[in-house]
Design a protein around this motif. Structure first.
Motif, PDB file in Angstrom:
ATOM      1  N   VAL A  43       0.832  -1.113   0.054  1.00  0.00           N
ATOM      2  CA  VAL A  43      -0.116  -0.176  -0.088  1.00  0.00           C
ATOM      3  C   VAL A  43       0.834   1.191  -0.029  1.00  0.00           C
ATOM      4  CG1 VAL A  43      -1.809   1.246   1.271  1.00  0.00           C
ATOM      5  CG2 VAL A  43      -1.741  -1.277   1.294  1.00  0.00           C
ATOM      6  N   VAL A  44       0.653   2.252  -0.820  1.00  0.00           N
ATOM      7  CA  VAL A  44       1.492   3.304  -1.172  1.00  0.00           C
ATOM      8  C   VAL A  44       0.546   4.380  -0.640  1.00  0.00           C
ATOM      9  CG1 VAL A  44       3.450   2.376  -2.508  1.00  0.00           C
ATOM     10  CG2 VAL A  44       1.340   3.616  -3.552  1.00  0.00           C
ATOM     11  N   SER A  45       1.034   5.397   0.104  1.00  0.00           N
ATOM     12  CA  SER A  45       0.319   6.602   0.389  1.00  0.00           C
ATOM     13  C   SER A  45       1.202   7.994   0.537  1.00  0.00           C
ATOM     14  CB  SER A  45      -0.336   6.368   1.852  1.00  0.00           C
ATOM     15  OG  SER A  45       0.755   6.113   2.601  1.00  0.00           O
ATOM     16  N   PRO A  46       0.362   8.953  -0.163  1.00  0.00           N
ATOM     17  CA  PRO A  46       1.255  10.242   0.055  1.00  0.00           C
ATOM     18  C   PRO A  46       1.162  11.081   1.162  1.00  0.00           C
ATOM     19  CG  PRO A  46      -0.859  10.401  -0.970  1.00  0.00           C
ATOM     20  CD  PRO A  46      -0.817   8.937  -0.524  1.00  0.00           C
ATOM     21  N   GLY A  47       1.733  12.386   1.274  1.00  0.00           N
ATOM     22  CA  GLY A  47       1.557  13.189   2.178  1.00  0.00           C
ATOM     23  C   GLY A  47       2.506  12.832   3.297  1.00  0.00           C
ATOM     24  N   HIS A  48       3.549  12.401   2.950  1.00  0.00           N
ATOM     25  CA  HIS A  48       4.687  12.022   3.941  1.00  0.00           C
ATOM     26  C   HIS A  48       5.800  12.908   3.734  1.00  0.00           C
ATOM     27  CE1 HIS A  48       2.591   8.191   5.589  1.00  0.00           C
ATOM     28  NE2 HIS A  48       2.347   8.258   4.296  1.00  0.00           N
ATOM     29  N   ASP A  49       6.637  13.147   4.740  1.00  0.00           N
ATOM     30  CA  ASP A  49       7.936  13.990   4.774  1.00  0.00           C
ATOM     31  C   ASP A  49       9.056  13.139   5.129  1.00  0.00           C
ATOM     32  OD1 ASP A  49       9.602  16.137   6.212  1.00  0.00           O
ATOM     33  OD2 ASP A  49       8.612  16.962   4.427  1.00  0.00           O
ATOM     34  N   ALA A  50      10.206  13.330   4.723  1.00  0.00           N
ATOM     35  CA  ALA A  50      11.303  12.726   5.018  1.00  0.00           C
ATOM     36  C   ALA A  50      11.456  12.674   6.553  1.00  0.00           C
ATOM     37  CB  ALA A  50      12.621  13.361   4.312  1.00  0.00           C
ATOM     38  N   SER A  51      10.922  13.821   7.440  1.00  0.00           N
ATOM     39  CA  SER A  51      11.188  14.006   8.591  1.00  0.00           C
ATOM     40  C   SER A  51      10.775  13.021   9.503  1.00  0.00           C
ATOM     41  CB  SER A  51      10.723  15.345   9.066  1.00  0.00           C
ATOM     42  OG  SER A  51       9.257  15.398   8.846  1.00  0.00           O
ATOM     43  N   GLU A  52       9.750  12.181   8.604  1.00  0.00           N
ATOM     44  CA  GLU A  52       8.789  11.269   9.471  1.00  0.00           C
ATOM     45  C   GLU A  52       9.563   9.687   9.333  1.00  0.00           C
ATOM     46  OE1 GLU A  52       4.771  10.541   7.854  1.00  0.00           O
ATOM     47  OE2 GLU A  52       4.495  12.550   7.568  1.00  0.00           O
ATOM     48  N   GLU A  53      10.785   9.805   8.701  1.00  0.00           N
ATOM     49  CA  GLU A  53      11.577   8.556   8.585  1.00  0.00           C
ATOM     50  C   GLU A  53      12.181   7.905   9.855  1.00  0.00           C
ATOM     51  OE1 GLU A  53      14.668   8.193   5.724  1.00  0.00           O
ATOM     52  OE2 GLU A  53      13.243   8.360   4.017  1.00  0.00           O
ATOM     53  N   TRP A  54      12.034   8.834  10.897  1.00  0.00           N
ATOM     54  CA  TRP A  54      12.470   8.295  12.594  1.00  0.00           C
ATOM     55  C   TRP A  54      11.423   7.265  13.062  1.00  0.00           C
ATOM     56  CZ3 TRP A  54       8.728   8.782  16.139  1.00  0.00           C
ATOM     57  CH2 TRP A  54       7.866   9.672  15.832  1.00  0.00           C
TER      58      TRP A  54
END
Length: 273
Positions: A43-54
Motif C-alpha cells: 500500500v503506497v500513500s502520499p502526504g509524507h515527509d522525510a522528517s517522518e523517517e524516524w
C-alpha cells in the motif's frame, strides 16, 4: 477525517512504484484520507515527509512484536523501505498490504484500540522526537494551532469559508487551560484508519504521529467517528465537561483548521460550544 476526493490523476508516479517494487494493478483504497493505493502486496500513500523517517523503525519493531503475540490483540501496518533504502520517496511511503480486512466502525472498538495502541506507543517511543518540529503539512500546522489560541484565530481569519472565523473564535473562547494529561506519541487520525483483519483483530494503518495527550487523540477519533463514520452524535455527550470537554474543543480546532475546505455547518451543528 473526510476523504479528500482526489482524482485518479493523483495516483503514485511510476518512479515511486518502481523504487518500492510495487507490482500489480493499481487500486485506490478506502479509509483514512482516501489517497492510498494498493499495488500488489504493498500500500503506497502520499502526504509524507522525510522528517517522518524516524517513525518507521519504531513502527516496524512494534508491528512485528504485535504479530508474534499469542493471542493477537492489536496489529500495526508494517513499513516497507524503497530499493534505495529510503522510507519516503517524493512524499510517498509504503506499508505491507493486509488482505481480507474490513473497516472498523464500532466506536467502542475504536476507543479500545486507541487505549491499547497509545499504551504501546508510550513504551516504544519514550522521548519526543525533534523531527516533529520540522513538519510543515497542514495537519501539523493545525495541531499546533489547536494548542495556540492566537495562532488559531490568525489562521482562521485567513480562511475563505463563511463562518469559519466565528466558529474558531467560539471554540477558542471555551478553552480554559485544563491539563489534558501527559503527552506522548499518539495516532492523530485513528477513526478512519482501523481495519479488522480476517480474525477480527484491529489492524491500524497510516500512523499519523503527534506528541499530544492520548485524551486529545481519542477526542479526535470520537469526533471523526461522529462526523464521518456513522457514530451517533450522542457519543459526544461525555465529551462536554472537564478535561474531556477541553480535549474535544482542541480536537475540533484541529479538524476545523486542517480540513480544506472545512464544512463549517457540519461542525457548528454539533453544538460543542
Amino acid at each position: 477525517m473526510p476523504p479528500d476526493g482526489r482524482p485518479d490523476a493523483d495516483r503514485p508516479p511510476d518512479h515511486v512504484l518502481d523504487l518500492f517494487v510495487a507490482d500489480g494493478v493499481l487500486e485506490r483504497l478506502p479509509g483514512g484520507r482516501g489517497t492510498s493505493w494498493r499495488a500488489g502486496d504493498l500500500v503506497v500513500s502520499p502526504g509524507h515527509d522525510a522528517s517522518e523517517e524516524w517513525l518507521a523503525p519504531h513502527q516496524a519493531r512494534l508491528a512485528v512484536r504485535l504479530d508474534e503475540a499469542v493471542p493477537r490483540s492489536l496489529r500495526l501496518a508494517l513499513p516497507v523501505p524503497a530499493r534505495d533504502g529510503r522510507l519516503v520517496v517524493d512524499g510517498w511511503a509504503a506499508t505491507r498490504f493486509e488482505p481480507a480486512t474490513a473497516p472498523c466502525r464500532d466506536l467502542a472498538a475504536l476507543r479500545a484500540t486507541a487505549h491499547l495502541l497509545h499504551a504501546l506507543l508510550a513504551t516504544a517511543v519514550a522521548e519526543r522526537p525533534a523531527a516533529l518540529d520540522v513538519r510543515t503539512d497542514r495537519w501539523a500546522a493545525a495541531e499546533r494551532q489547536a494548542y495556540d489560541a492566537p495562532a488559531a484565530l490568525a489562521a482562521a481569519r485567513r480562511r475563505p469559508e463563511p463562518g469559519l472565523a466565528a466558529l474558531v473564535q467560539d471554540l477558542v473562547a471555551g478553552l480554559d487551560g485544563t491539563d489534558l494529561g501527559r503527552e506522548q506519541l499518539v495516532h492523530a487520525d485513528l477513526a478512519g484508519n482501523v481495519l479488522l483483519d480476517a480474525a477480527g483483530t484491529p489492524f491500524v494503518i497510516d500512523l499519523s504521529p503527534a506528541w499530544r495527550s492520548p485524551l486529545w487523540a481519542e477526542a479526535v477519533c470520537v469526533l471523526d467517528a461522529v462526523l464521518w463514520h456513522g457514530a451517533p452524535t450522542g457519543a459526544l455527550a461525555e465529551w462536554r465537561s472537564v478535561a474531556e470537554g477541553q480535549a474535544m474543543l482542541r480536537a475540533a480546532l484541529f479538524r476545523v483548521l486542517s480540513d480544506q475546505p472545512c464544512d463549517v455547518g457540519r461542525y457548528a451543528a454539533l453544538g460543542l460550544v
